[in-house]
Write an enzyme that holds these catalytic residues in place. Structure first.
Site, PDB file in Angstrom:
ATOM      1  N   LYS A   1       0.871  -1.189   0.000  1.00 56.75           N
ATOM      2  CA  LYS A   1       0.000   0.000   0.000  1.00 56.75           C
ATOM      3  C   LYS A   1       0.896   1.223   0.000  1.00 56.75           C
ATOM      4  O   LYS A   1       2.045   1.154   0.439  1.00 56.75           O
ATOM      5  CB  LYS A   1      -0.876  -0.003   1.258  1.00 56.75           C
ATOM      6  CG  LYS A   1      -2.077   0.904   1.183  1.00 56.75           C
ATOM      7  CD  LYS A   1      -3.254   0.267   0.460  1.00 56.75           C
ATOM      8  CE  LYS A   1      -4.357   1.279   0.210  1.00 56.75           C
ATOM      9  NZ  LYS A   1      -5.555   0.644  -0.359  1.00 56.75           N
TER      10      LYS A   1
ATOM     11  N   ASP B   1      -6.939   4.502  -4.744  1.00 60.73           N
ATOM     12  CA  ASP B   1      -7.626   4.367  -3.446  1.00 60.73           C
ATOM     13  C   ASP B   1      -8.233   5.747  -3.206  1.00 60.73           C
ATOM     14  O   ASP B   1      -8.425   6.519  -4.169  1.00 60.73           O
ATOM     15  CB  ASP B   1      -6.631   3.966  -2.336  1.00 60.73           C
ATOM     16  CG  ASP B   1      -7.327   3.597  -1.020  1.00 60.73           C
ATOM     17  OD1 ASP B   1      -7.973   2.544  -0.958  1.00 60.73           O
ATOM     18  OD2 ASP B   1      -7.251   4.377  -0.049  1.00 60.73           O
TER      19      ASP B   1
HETATM   20  P1  NDP Z   1     -13.073   7.960  -2.982  1.00 61.56           P
HETATM   21  O1  NDP Z   1     -12.014   8.968  -2.725  1.00 61.56           O
HETATM   22  O2  NDP Z   1     -13.568   7.759  -4.357  1.00 61.56           O
HETATM   23  O3  NDP Z   1     -14.342   8.241  -2.043  1.00 61.56           O
HETATM   24  C1  NDP Z   1     -14.239   8.335  -0.663  1.00 61.56           C
HETATM   25  C2  NDP Z   1     -15.582   8.818  -0.155  1.00 61.56           C
HETATM   26  O4  NDP Z   1     -15.591   8.772   1.268  1.00 61.56           O
HETATM   27  C3  NDP Z   1     -15.877  10.252  -0.553  1.00 61.56           C
HETATM   28  O5  NDP Z   1     -17.259  10.406  -0.716  1.00 61.56           O
HETATM   29  C4  NDP Z   1     -15.378  11.024   0.671  1.00 61.56           C
HETATM   30  O6  NDP Z   1     -15.966  12.298   0.827  1.00 61.56           O
HETATM   31  C5  NDP Z   1     -15.846  10.109   1.769  1.00 61.56           C
HETATM   32  N1  NDP Z   1     -15.074  10.334   2.990  1.00 61.56           N
HETATM   33  C6  NDP Z   1     -13.735  10.428   3.129  1.00 61.56           C
HETATM   34  N2  NDP Z   1     -13.404  10.668   4.403  1.00 61.56           N
HETATM   35  C7  NDP Z   1     -14.574  10.696   5.091  1.00 61.56           C
HETATM   36  C8  NDP Z   1     -14.915  10.902   6.434  1.00 61.56           C
HETATM   37  N3  NDP Z   1     -13.970  11.130   7.355  1.00 61.56           N
HETATM   38  N4  NDP Z   1     -16.225  10.863   6.780  1.00 61.56           N
HETATM   39  C9  NDP Z   1     -17.178  10.643   5.859  1.00 61.56           C
HETATM   40  N5  NDP Z   1     -16.916  10.467   4.556  1.00 61.56           N
HETATM   41  C10 NDP Z   1     -15.644  10.479   4.184  1.00 61.56           C
HETATM   42  O7  NDP Z   1     -12.492   6.592  -2.386  1.00 61.56           O
HETATM   43  P2  NDP Z   1     -12.957   5.107  -2.679  1.00 61.56           P
HETATM   44  O8  NDP Z   1     -14.420   5.056  -2.889  1.00 61.56           O
HETATM   45  O9  NDP Z   1     -12.044   4.530  -3.678  1.00 61.56           O
HETATM   46  O10 NDP Z   1     -12.570   4.403  -1.295  1.00 61.56           O
HETATM   47  C11 NDP Z   1     -13.472   4.372  -0.183  1.00 61.56           C
HETATM   48  C12 NDP Z   1     -13.016   3.308   0.777  1.00 61.56           C
HETATM   49  O11 NDP Z   1     -12.993   2.039   0.114  1.00 61.56           O
HETATM   50  C13 NDP Z   1     -11.609   3.499   1.347  1.00 61.56           C
HETATM   51  O12 NDP Z   1     -11.572   2.969   2.651  1.00 61.56           O
HETATM   52  C14 NDP Z   1     -10.763   2.626   0.438  1.00 61.56           C
HETATM   53  O13 NDP Z   1      -9.559   2.216   1.061  1.00 61.56           O
HETATM   54  C15 NDP Z   1     -11.702   1.455   0.230  1.00 61.56           C
HETATM   55  N6  NDP Z   1     -11.424   0.637  -0.941  1.00 61.56           N
HETATM   56  C16 NDP Z   1     -11.432   1.166  -2.205  1.00 61.56           C
HETATM   57  C17 NDP Z   1     -11.225   0.364  -3.288  1.00 61.56           C
HETATM   58  C18 NDP Z   1     -11.334   0.867  -4.674  1.00 61.56           C
HETATM   59  O14 NDP Z   1     -11.317   0.059  -5.600  1.00 61.56           O
HETATM   60  N7  NDP Z   1     -11.496   2.148  -4.901  1.00 61.56           N
HETATM   61  C19 NDP Z   1     -10.898  -1.071  -3.128  1.00 61.56           C
HETATM   62  C20 NDP Z   1     -11.011  -1.547  -1.768  1.00 61.56           C
HETATM   63  C21 NDP Z   1     -11.228  -0.704  -0.731  1.00 61.56           C
HETATM   64  P3  NDP Z   1     -15.211  13.607   0.277  1.00 61.56           P
HETATM   65  O15 NDP Z   1     -15.589  13.693  -1.159  1.00 61.56           O
HETATM   66  O16 NDP Z   1     -15.765  14.688   1.121  1.00 61.56           O
HETATM   67  O17 NDP Z   1     -13.750  13.387   0.497  1.00 61.56           O
END
Ligand code: NDP
Length: 445
Positions: A125, A165
Site C-alpha cells: 500500500k 484508493d
Molecule cells: P473515494 O475517494 O472515491 O471516495 C471516498 C468517499 O468517502 C468520498 O465520498 C469522501 O468524501 C468520503 N469520505 C472520506 N473521508 C470521510 C470521512 N472522514 N467521513 C465521511 N466520509 C468520508 O475513495 P474510494 O471510494 O475509492 O474508497 C473508499 C473506501 O474504500 C476506502 O476505505 C478505500 O480504502 C476502500 N477501498 C477502495 C477500493 C477501490 O477500488 N477504490 C478497493 C477496496 C477498498 P469527500 O468527497 O468529502 O472526500
C-alpha cells in the site's frame, strides 16, 4: 502470555504511535489463535513476527510547484508488506490523514485480502498526505509526476503494482502512468485502474462496489433473503459507494442515504444515482448539492448521523473507523440485518464486537467484502501480460465467481475452526493459511 499476545505486545512497543496499525494487527492476530495452536512450528519460525513486519518501507519527499509559483512539499510512502504469494499489490491513497501508521494498517489488511481472492498477488500500500481537493488539474499532474519520479524505481509489473484508493482515481492513475512510461520507456502493467485506451480493464471502476453487493447477496441467498425492497444505507459517495449503490439498486434495494466528509443526504424515495454521479464524478462537487436538485431530499451536516437512519442493510463505503460503538449499537437497535464493509476498516473494534454479539446480524468484513477491486486489478494484470482485452460481461462473470467463492471460503473456514457465522475469523484465517504456507516454504526470509 500466548505467542499471539506476545507478538502483539512487542509490535506495539516497537511501533509506537501507530494506532491504526495496532488496531488492524490486533483485529487480525487475535483471530488467528486457532491456526497458530494447530501449527506449533509457526512460533519456532517467528512467522507472526515476520508477517507483521513489512518486507520494505519506502518514504520519500515529494516536491512540486503550485499554481501561485510556491513550492510545496509532501510526504510519499510505499509499504511493500508481503510478497510470499505474488508481487506486492495495493492502492495509493492521497489524503491529508495519510501517515505511516495508516499505510501499514492498509498494507497488512491487503495481504490477507489479496490472498482471499485466490489470485497470485502479495500485499502492499502507498500514498501521500497530499490533498487533491481544490487543486487544479495542473497541480494534480505536477504532484503525480513528482511522486512517480521517486516511486518508479521501486515498482514494476512483476515487483509491485499500485492502483487507486481514496483521492486516486482515473485522472491520477493516468498522470502516474504517463510519468512512469516516460521515465522507464516501457508500456507495461505497472499500475492498475488504467484508462481503457491504455491497458485498463472494463469493469475495474465498478468492481469494488459491485463485488460488495455480490458477496452480500450470496450471504443473503444462503439465508433465504435478498435485496428486493430492502432499505439500504451507503456511506460515502466516491468510487466504492457509487457502484455499491448502483448494483444494490439493480437488485431491487431502496438506497435512502449517502454522504461525503461534510454531511449526508437522506432521500426517502430512494437515491437518484444519476444526480449523485453528476455531482461527484463530473462536477467533483459536494453531496449537499443533491438536496438542492432533488425534491424531498434532505441534507444534514456531519456524517455520523447517517447511521441513525433505520435500515435493513448498512454498507459503510467511505473511510476507516466511520462506525463507532455508538453508531453500531444504534444500527442494531434499529434492526439492521446485514453490514457489508466496502471501505477498509470502517468499523472500530468496539463496533465489530457489537455486530457480532447481535445474533441476527450478518457482518461481512472489509478484507473479504471489498476484495472485488483488487481481484479485478489482478484480472487487469492478467490481460496486460497476455495482451488481451476481455469483454465487460467476461470480467463481471469472473468477479461474481470470485466474490461468491470468497464468501464460501470464509464461511467454511469459520465453520472448520468452530466459529460458524464469524466472518472476521473466517476471512482472517482463510487469507492467512495460504500466506503462512508460502512463507514457511520460502524458509527464513
Ligand atoms: P473515494 O475517494 O472515491 O471516495 C471516498 C468517499 O468517502 C468520498 O465520498 C469522501 O468524501 C468520503 N469520505 C472520506 N473521508 C470521510 C470521512 N472522514 N467521513 C465521511 N466520509 C468520508 O475513495 P474510494 O471510494 O475509492 O474508497 C473508499 C473506501 O474504500 C476506502 O476505505 C478505500 O480504502 C476502500 N477501498 C477502495 C477500493 C477501490 O477500488 N477504490 C478497493 C477496496 C477498498 P469527500 O468527497 O468529502 O472526500
Amino acid at each position: 502470555m500466548s505467542y499471539v499476545e506476545r507478538v502483539l505486545d512487542d509490535l506495539k512497543k516497537r511501533n509506537p504511535n501507530e494506532k491504526e496499525f495496532h488496531q488492524a494487527a490486533t483485529e487480525i492476530l487475535l483471530t488467528l489463535e486457532p491456526v497458530i495452536s494447530a501449527h506449533p512450528e509457526y512460533e519456532k519460525a517467528a512467522l507472526l513476527e515476520r508477517f507483521t513486519e513489512p518486507e520494505r518501507v519506502v518514504m520519500f519527499r515529494v516536491a512540486w510547484v503550485d499554481d501561485n509559483g510556491n513550492v510545496q512539499v509532501n510526504k510519499g510512502y510505499r509499504v511493500q508488506f508481503n510478497s510470499a504469494i505474488g508481487p506486492y499489490k495495493g492502492g495509493l491513497r492521497f489524503h491529508p490523514s495519510v501517515n505511516l501508521s495508516v499505510i501499514k494498517f492498509l498494507g497488512l489488511e491487503q495481504i490477507l485480502k489479496n490472498s482471499l481472492t485466490g489470485l497470485p498477488i502479495g500485499g502492499g500500500k502507498g500514498g501521500s498526505d497530499f490533498d487533491p481537493k481544490g487543486k487544479s488539474d495542473r497541480e494534480i499532474m505536477a504532484f503525480c509526476q513528482s511522486f512517480m519520479t521517486e516511486l518508479y524505481r521501486h515498482i514494476g509489473a512483476d515487483t509491485d503494482v499500485p492502483a487507486g484508493d481514496i483521492g486516486v482515481g482515473a485522472r491520477e492513475v493516468g498522470y502516474l502512468f504517463g510519468q512512469y512510461k516516460r521515465i522507464r520507456n516501457e508500456h507495461v502493467g505497472v499500475l492498475t485502474g488504467r484508462g481503457l485506451s491504455y491497458g485498463g480493464s472494463l469493469m475495474r471502476k465498478e468492481a469494488t462496489g459491485y463485488g460488495l453487493i455480490y458477496m452480500t447477496n450470496e450471504a443473503m441467498k444462503q439465508r433465504g433473503y435478498d435485496f428486493k425492497d430492502k432499505t439500504t444505507v451507503v456511506s460515502g459517495s466516491g468510487n466504492v459507494a457509487i457502484y455499491a449503490c448502483e448494483k444494490a439498486q439493480q437488485m431491487g434495494a431502496k438506497v435512502v442515504a449517502m454522504c461525503d466528509s461534510n454531511g449526508y443526504i437522506y432521500d426517502e424515495n430512494g437515491i437518484d444515482l444519476a444526480v449523485v454521479k453528476q455531482i461527484k464524478e463530473v462536477e467533483r462537487g459536494r453531496i449537499k448539492e443533491y438536496a438542492n436538485r432533488v425534491n424531498g431530499a434532505k441534507y444534514n451536516e456531519g456524517c455520523k448521523g447517517i447511521w441513525s437512519i433505520p435500515c435493513d442493510v448498512a454498507l459503510p463505503c467511505a473511510t476507516q473507523n466511520e462506525i463507532d460503538g455508538e453508531s453500531a449499537a444504534m444500527l442494531v437497535k434499529n434492526g439492521v440485518k446485514y453490514v457489508g464493509e466496502g471501505a477498509n476498516m470502517p468499523s472500530t473494534l468496539e463496533a465489530i464486537e457489537i455486530f457480532q454479539k447481535a445474533s441476527d446480524v450478518v457482518f461481512l468484513p472489509a478484507k473479504a467484502a471489498n476484495a472485488g477491486g483488487v481481484a479485478t486489478s489482478a484480472l487487469e494484470m492478467a490481460q496486460s501480460s497476455g495482451r488481451l482485452f476481455w469483454s465487460a460481461e467476461e470480467v463481471d462473470n469472473k468477479l461474481k465467481t470470485i466474490m461468491v467463492n470468497i464468501y464460501h471460503n470464509i464461511d467454511n473456514a469459520a465453520k472448520k475452526y468452530g466459529f460458524a457465522g464469524n466472518y472476521v475469523m473466517g476471512a482472517n484465517i482463510a487469507g492467512f493459511e495460504k500466506v503462512a504456507e508460502a512463507m514457511m516454504a520460502h524458509g527464513i526470509v
